[in-house]
Design a protein around this motif. Structure first.
Motif, short mmCIF file in Angstrom:
data_model
loop_
_atom_site.label_atom_id
_atom_site.label_comp_id
_atom_site.label_asym_id
_atom_site.label_seq_id
_atom_site.Cartn_x
_atom_site.Cartn_y
_atom_site.Cartn_z
N LYS A 72 0.80 -1.31 0.10
CA LYS A 72 -0.22 -0.05 -0.20
C LYS A 72 0.87 1.17 0.09
O LYS A 72 0.54 2.14 -0.56
N TRP A 73 1.99 1.01 0.53
CA TRP A 73 2.63 2.41 1.03
C TRP A 73 3.99 2.72 0.24
O TRP A 73 4.63 3.96 0.28
N ARG A 86 -2.95 6.60 -5.17
CA ARG A 86 -3.72 5.68 -4.12
C ARG A 86 -4.98 5.37 -4.79
O ARG A 86 -5.25 3.95 -4.69
N LEU A 122 -3.91 2.58 -7.34
CA LEU A 122 -3.63 1.26 -6.74
C LEU A 122 -4.72 0.50 -5.91
O LEU A 122 -4.53 -0.81 -5.99
N ASP A 123 -5.53 1.39 -5.52
CA ASP A 123 -6.82 0.64 -5.05
C ASP A 123 -7.47 -0.40 -5.84
O ASP A 123 -7.95 -1.41 -5.42
N SER A 147 -4.25 -3.26 -7.01
CA SER A 147 -3.59 -3.74 -6.07
C SER A 147 -3.33 -5.36 -5.91
O SER A 147 -4.32 -5.92 -6.33
#
Lengths: 121, 121
Positions: free
Chosen positions: A26-27, B17, B20-21, B24
DNA sequence: GTAACCGGTATACTTTGGTATAGTGGTTAC
DNA sequence: GTAACCACTATACCAAAGTATACCGGTTAC
């Protein structure tokens, strides 16, 4: 005889898998993205990467340092301060980061105006 | 006053983000990558994405379909066969996929010849 | 009847990523 | 003395991703 496209496909996927091995989670990408803008100390990074805990930040920075994507510099200040910067090698992830950001922006647009369905290629 | 770079940074990270959601996890990008080359049936995908289990493939394909990145077509054959293809929207991930693949190839090169340290920007 | 095909599913388990909370040492400021 | 600073760390826990294995239904081939 095996489908040529199958070989082509697997050879296409393997480098992608390699890349993902280094930046999965995630990071990592958000951290590198932040550092691409400019170098920071730990607290600054903690502030500028929304939602991350100190524990995860510390852990992921260690991983990124080990992989040569981030450089850690300790300063002899009081209290001690540590500066994190993206390395030259880390900068080479910029095309990935920009591609993700551009896609994310267009995805956001798509969510806000679903009737328009912007297509990006 | 808050650092302008901080705002800039957060606005840079949020779309990343978001992206990526959606993609992922270990398998979504490899699956989309495979389908970008050409459409396939389940078994073919299972063969061409190295290491994946049928359960994960099925699960991830469902997710990708729900998110509009993949299209599923059931054919009235015996046995039943299902074709998966990347959608137009899924194709818009190509810049991300190519960026990852290119980086992965260069990373591989770096691993094989550490003394040369190729830098990509 | 058995095996094969396809495209999965069920179940139990493992691993990994991630979170929440409290705490640390060395130093300085009040 | 207490609080603040910085950059973490320790501990316990949770959730999700992922794996291994066995199984499924409908059909066809032998």
């Amino acid at each position: 005889m095996k489908d040529h496209k199958s070989d082509l496909c697997i050879n296409h996927i393997l480098p992608i898998r390699d890349a993902l091995d280094l930046i999965s989670g995630k990071w990592k990408i958000p951290i590198i993205s932040a550092l691409c803008i400019h170098k920071r100390r730990f607290k600054e990074l903690h502030r500028d990467v929304p939602g991350i805990t100190a524990k995860m930040l510390s852990k992921e920075l260690k991983d990124l340092e080990v992989n040569g994507l981030v450089k850690r510099t300790v300063y002899d200040t009081t209290p001690v301060s540590v500066e994190y910067a993206v390395t030259e090698y880390g900068l080479s992830l910029n095309p990935v980061i920009y591609a993700l950001r551009d896609w994310g922006l267009k995805h956001r647009e798509r969510m806000l105006h679903p009737e328009e369905k912007p297509v990006v290629a």
